[in-house]
Design a protein around this motif. Structure first.
Motif, PDB file in Angstrom:
ATOM      1  N   ARG A  23       0.845  -1.200   0.000  1.00  0.00           N
ATOM      2  CA  ARG A  23       0.000   0.000   0.000  1.00  0.00           C
ATOM      3  C   ARG A  23       0.883   1.254   0.000  1.00  0.00           C
ATOM      4  O   ARG A  23       0.850   2.062   0.920  1.00  0.00           O
ATOM      5  CB  ARG A  23      -0.934   0.001   1.222  1.00  0.00           C
ATOM      6  CG  ARG A  23      -1.942  -1.147   1.254  1.00  0.00           C
ATOM      7  CD  ARG A  23      -2.975  -1.008   0.144  1.00  0.00           C
ATOM      8  NE  ARG A  23      -4.020  -2.019   0.248  1.00  0.00           N
ATOM      9  CZ  ARG A  23      -3.993  -3.197  -0.380  1.00  0.00           C
ATOM     10  NH1 ARG A  23      -2.955  -3.512  -1.156  1.00  0.00           N
ATOM     11  NH2 ARG A  23      -4.990  -4.056  -0.246  1.00  0.00           N
ATOM     12  N   PRO A  24       1.704   1.444  -1.046  1.00  0.00           N
ATOM     13  CA  PRO A  24       2.672   2.547  -1.065  1.00  0.00           C
ATOM     14  C   PRO A  24       2.037   3.933  -1.079  1.00  0.00           C
ATOM     15  O   PRO A  24       2.700   4.915  -0.751  1.00  0.00           O
ATOM     16  CB  PRO A  24       3.473   2.287  -2.344  1.00  0.00           C
ATOM     17  CG  PRO A  24       2.546   1.505  -3.222  1.00  0.00           C
ATOM     18  CD  PRO A  24       1.767   0.635  -2.281  1.00  0.00           C
ATOM     19  N   ASP A  25       0.767   4.016  -1.460  1.00  0.00           N
ATOM     20  CA  ASP A  25       0.104   5.322  -1.552  1.00  0.00           C
ATOM     21  C   ASP A  25      -0.562   5.750  -0.256  1.00  0.00           C
ATOM     22  O   ASP A  25      -1.142   6.839  -0.184  1.00  0.00           O
ATOM     23  CB  ASP A  25      -0.958   5.269  -2.656  1.00  0.00           C
ATOM     24  CG  ASP A  25      -2.014   4.208  -2.402  1.00  0.00           C
ATOM     25  OD1 ASP A  25      -1.669   3.168  -1.789  1.00  0.00           O
ATOM     26  OD2 ASP A  25      -3.181   4.404  -2.803  1.00  0.00           O
ATOM     27  N   LYS A  26      -0.468   4.939   0.796  1.00  0.00           N
ATOM     28  CA  LYS A  26      -1.226   5.212   2.019  1.00  0.00           C
ATOM     29  C   LYS A  26      -0.469   6.037   3.056  1.00  0.00           C
ATOM     30  O   LYS A  26      -1.032   6.408   4.079  1.00  0.00           O
ATOM     31  CB  LYS A  26      -1.673   3.892   2.666  1.00  0.00           C
ATOM     32  CG  LYS A  26      -2.641   3.068   1.836  1.00  0.00           C
ATOM     33  CD  LYS A  26      -3.977   3.759   1.709  1.00  0.00           C
ATOM     34  CE  LYS A  26      -4.995   2.866   0.990  1.00  0.00           C
ATOM     35  NZ  LYS A  26      -6.313   3.526   0.850  1.00  0.00           N
ATOM     36  N   GLN A  27       0.805   6.322   2.859  1.00  0.00           N
ATOM     37  CA  GLN A  27       1.603   7.086   3.808  1.00  0.00           C
ATOM     38  C   GLN A  27       1.514   6.481   5.215  1.00  0.00           C
ATOM     39  O   GLN A  27       1.210   7.163   6.191  1.00  0.00           O
ATOM     40  CB  GLN A  27       1.169   8.566   3.827  1.00  0.00           C
ATOM     41  CG  GLN A  27       1.368   9.265   2.486  1.00  0.00           C
ATOM     42  CD  GLN A  27       0.989  10.723   2.520  1.00  0.00           C
ATOM     43  OE1 GLN A  27       0.025  11.111   3.183  1.00  0.00           O
ATOM     44  NE2 GLN A  27       1.735  11.551   1.809  1.00  0.00           N
TER      45      GLN A  27
END
Length: 344
Positions: free
Chosen positions: A275-279
């Motif tokens: 989930r690289p876009d979840k910060q």
């Protein structure tokens, strides 16, 4: 779901539980080779530590090794995931099993087929330095929760058991329902004395802003099996072999995670990688994953395979839920869970 208030506390209504079901047709899949057959698995909420085993299996290729084509989906709450599973829109859910018991009691054909966190984890989290040291000391405090929380149906029973009641004043607890997004931030900012959540979720989440200690509800009998896998009765019948593969896979993943502290790190990093876009915050995920181990066993599951569920624990769950008006005291527990897919 509206905020629960005093004697007018509603149970989770059949309309609420069935809303997602009635809106969509029940989907059945035709038989295909297991290795090619997609399996949708939806978790309860946005990524957090209890999802580590699923993400680790995806990151390490263990799903593929076991002939599983898993579509791993984030959720928007346990209740929503249960509805989607019941409607046939999702094959499997990873959810709080207490909410499944309520859903099953009200007619949804969903069953738990593996329990991984089998000990009750509901907690009231308070300031670690200055907060109450006992539940009785919650008198006069403001505590926040959210309406569709696993806590919501049991707040008044819990307060009754600790000798308090809901409301404002020195001898009551002011339980305020807020949005899920606002709950932790309200506590962290100092606008509330505590919040009702899960120990393994909440303590790491606020460690860097306002460290908390947990007052476990299970110490007062408010307990039910925590996180496990669910599916409909039809899916359990038609796709038993595939679901058994998933159980074995997740037993392997959780056993690996708990075997070594560095493996806990791997579990947390797997979530971030997937989930690289979840910060996402590594330290929070690591802390949550580590605390999951505290809730793996009850007295009735010690020595049993990971995933196995105790009939006695489920009997106690139904008795407690009957007290809260969420289940019938004479409910047949055989419909709530099965151990048929858990290997030796």
């Amino acid at each position: 779901m509206p905020a629960i208030s005093g004697s007018n506390a509603p149970s989770l209504s059949r309309r609420t539980l069935l809303g997602g079901v009635l809106a969509a047709p029940f989907v059945l899949r035709s038989g295909r080779a297991l290795a090619d057959e997609p399996l949708s698995v939806r978790v309860d909420f946005a990524p957090w530590g209890v999802h580590s085993a699923l993400h680790l299996s995806k990151a390490k290729g263990w799903f593929k090794d076991d002939g599983l084509n898993v579509d791993l989906q984030d959720g928007t709450g346990t209740l929503n995931t249960i509805n989607l599973v019941a409607a046939g829109n999702v094959d499997v859910g990873l959810v709080q099993l207490g909410m499944l018991a309520i859903a099953r009691s009200q007619g949804l054909p969903v069953t738990s087929f593996a329990g991984f966190l089998r000990k009750g984890d509901l907690a009231t989290l308070v300031d670690a330095k200055t907060g109450p040291k006992t539940p009785k000391e919650l008198a006069g405090k403001k505590i926040v929760c959210f309406a569709n929380s696993p806590w919501a149906p049991f707040v008044d029973v819990y307060l009754k058991r600790i000798g308090l009641a809901r409301g404002e004043g020195p001898d009551k607890v002011n339980v305020v329902m807020v949005s899920p997004a606002a709950m932790v931030s309200t506590y962290a900012s100092g606008a509330a004395d505590g919040f009702m959540s899960l120990k393994e979720f909440g303590e790491p989440y606020v460690e860097q802003t306002r460290p908390a200690r947990s007052l476990l509800a299970a110490n007062f009998g408010i307990a039910f099996p925590s996180y496990g896998l669910i599916a409909t009765d039809t899916t359990l019948s038609k796709r038993k072999d595939l679901l058994a593969k998933l159980v074995a896979n997740q037993r392997r993943a959780w056993s690996y995670i708990f075997a070594d502290p560095s493996h806990i790190d791997e579990g947390a990093r797997a979530i971030i990688a997937n989930r690289p876009d979840k910060q996402l915050n590594f330290d929070i995920l690591k802390g949550q994953t580590a605390l999951c181990k505290e809730f793996v066993d009850t007295e009735n599951t010690k020595g049993k395979p990971l995933g196995w569920q105790s009939p006695d624990d489920w009997k106690a769950t139904i008795a407690m839920m009957a007290e809260a008006g969420q289940a019938k005291a004479d409910a047949d527990i055989s419909g709530f869970f099965t151990n048929d897919l858990v290997g030796a």
